[in-house]
Write an enzyme that holds these catalytic residues in place. Structure first.
Site, PDB file in Angstrom:
ATOM      1  N   SER A 238       0.824  -1.197   0.000  1.00  0.00           N
ATOM      2  CA  SER A 238       0.000   0.000   0.000  1.00  0.00           C
ATOM      3  C   SER A 238       0.870   1.264   0.000  1.00  0.00           C
ATOM      4  O   SER A 238       1.621   1.471  -0.946  1.00  0.00           O
ATOM      5  CB  SER A 238      -0.947  -0.048   1.210  1.00  0.00           C
TER       6      SER A 238
ATOM      7  N   ASP B 187      -9.327  -6.085  -4.437  1.00  0.00           N
ATOM      8  CA  ASP B 187      -8.872  -4.908  -3.706  1.00  0.00           C
ATOM      9  C   ASP B 187      -9.824  -3.742  -3.981  1.00  0.00           C
ATOM     10  O   ASP B 187      -9.924  -3.258  -5.105  1.00  0.00           O
ATOM     11  CB  ASP B 187      -7.449  -4.539  -4.132  1.00  0.00           C
TER      12      ASP B 187
ATOM     13  N   HIS C 187      -7.331  -5.815   0.027  1.00  0.00           N
ATOM     14  CA  HIS C 187      -6.196  -4.913   0.253  1.00  0.00           C
ATOM     15  C   HIS C 187      -5.446  -5.363   1.497  1.00  0.00           C
ATOM     16  O   HIS C 187      -5.652  -4.863   2.605  1.00  0.00           O
ATOM     17  CB  HIS C 187      -6.696  -3.473   0.415  1.00  0.00           C
TER      18      HIS C 187
END
Length: 341
Positions: free
Chosen positions: A42, A128, A168
């Site tokens: 991320s 995601d 995610h």
């Protein structure tokens, strides 16, 4: 008198405990400069891309998990939240490549020719909902466009892995009910060992990891590495994992592993540094793992303790003048990288 002596004993014991708990300097390793890489999830993925592009002479591979192309945000938080996460509008890869070439030409980042032998692994989940798959695909196209536009970069290896079903998070080998969720500590129990895949992609040779790591996980003082004394907006303590081979003074590689937003130690404890799966693979590959830690703040605005990929630490955040990138390089040098690099 007895009461006074007892109080002194308690104070002395307390002092000794705190002294023993104090984080130390990073150890000097027998570091192999050709085996230094960076990986991140991320915001850590965006930071990994920044480290790879700004210092291609130092980092010889990057694993970018749920992140997009270098320079995507352009120093604007609104762009980061929109184009670089939702993919609306889509990142302009050609413009980002042109900017990278310009920055390289004026020395703001390293010579892009040094990417010629780098390995880039881009992993992202089909499910995601935070960073759109199209954004991660743009991250792959950034490196492919660089490679295809420069004959000298034909050796740059780019592997996009985007067909796996996870949300995610960073997938781990065990199975559970959080693979399709994005919840703390953001380690999805998907039955896919992302750490093992990252090591194989970045270091090449096949290896077999033990069931549990056998080295040492240590804390270290991050403030000692402030570049020129400047605040890098990091926590006071970070972590480093040292495999047995590194502890014994043998040649040792290095992976810098960058957590995502809300995944720092203040938020999730030692979950990322112990449970992400990197440490047992580090033993198999003789690779130390550096786990730097960010900190949350409201001035500058970074309440989720993200790495800086939109400019909260300064306008030059994604160049060699960026304070967090300078800190990372100083940390790698403290571990044994020759200063000439």
């Amino acid at each position: 008198m007895r009461k006074t002596l007892g109080l002194l004993a308690v104070l002395l014991a307390s002092t000794l405990v705190h002294a023993g708990d104090a984080p130390a300097r990073l150890p000097k390793l027998n570091l192999d400069p050709a085996r230094v890489t960076v990986a991140g999830l991320s915001s850590g993925a965006y930071m990994a891309a920044q480290a790879q592009v700004a210092y291609p002479d130092i980092f010889h591979g990057a694993a970018i998990v749920a992140g997009g192309p270098y320079g995507c945000a352009g120093g604007q938080l609104a762009t980061a939240l929109g184009s670089c996460m939702k993919g609306a509008p889509a990142p302009d890869v050609d413009a980002l490549v042109a900017r990278a070439r310009k920055l390289s030409a004026d020395g703001s980042i390293g010579p892009l020719a040094d990417l010629a032998h780098a390995r880039i692994y881009l992993l992202h989940g089909k499910d995601d909902a935070l960073v759109a798959p199209s954004v991660a695909e743009a991250g792959a196209r950034f490196f492919e466009t660089l490679r295809d536009g420069e004959p000298a970069l034909k050796g740059l290896q780019v592997h996009e892995d985007g067909q796996r079903a996870f949300a995610h998070n960073l997938p781990v080998a065990e199975k559970g009910d959080d693979c399709g969720k994005s919840v703390a500590p953001f380690l999805g129990h998907c039955g896919f060992d992302a750490a093992g895949a990252i090591f194989h992609e970045l270091f090449g040779k096949p290896a077999h990891a033990a069931a549990a790591p056998r080295g040492e996980l240590r804390r270290f003082d991050q403030d000692m590495l402030r570049p020129g004394g400047k605040d890098a907006f990091l926590a006071s303590e970070g972590y480093v994992y040292l495999p047995p081979a590194c502890l014994a003074g043998k040649p040792c590689g290095l992976m810098v592993a960058l957590h995502g937003c809300k995944q720092n130690a203040d938020a999730v404890g030692e979950a990322f540094v112990r449970d992400a799966g990197f440490n047992r693979w580090a033993d198999a590959y003789d690779v130390a793992v550096l786990y730097p830690q960010t900190r949350a703040s409201f001035a500058p605005l970074n309440p989720q303790a993200c790495w800086d990929w939109w400019g909260y630490s300064g306008a030059d955040y994604d160049t060699r003048q960026g304070v967090q990138l300078r800190w990372l390089v100083d940390a790698v040098r403290a571990l044994g990288l020759p200063a000439s690099r």
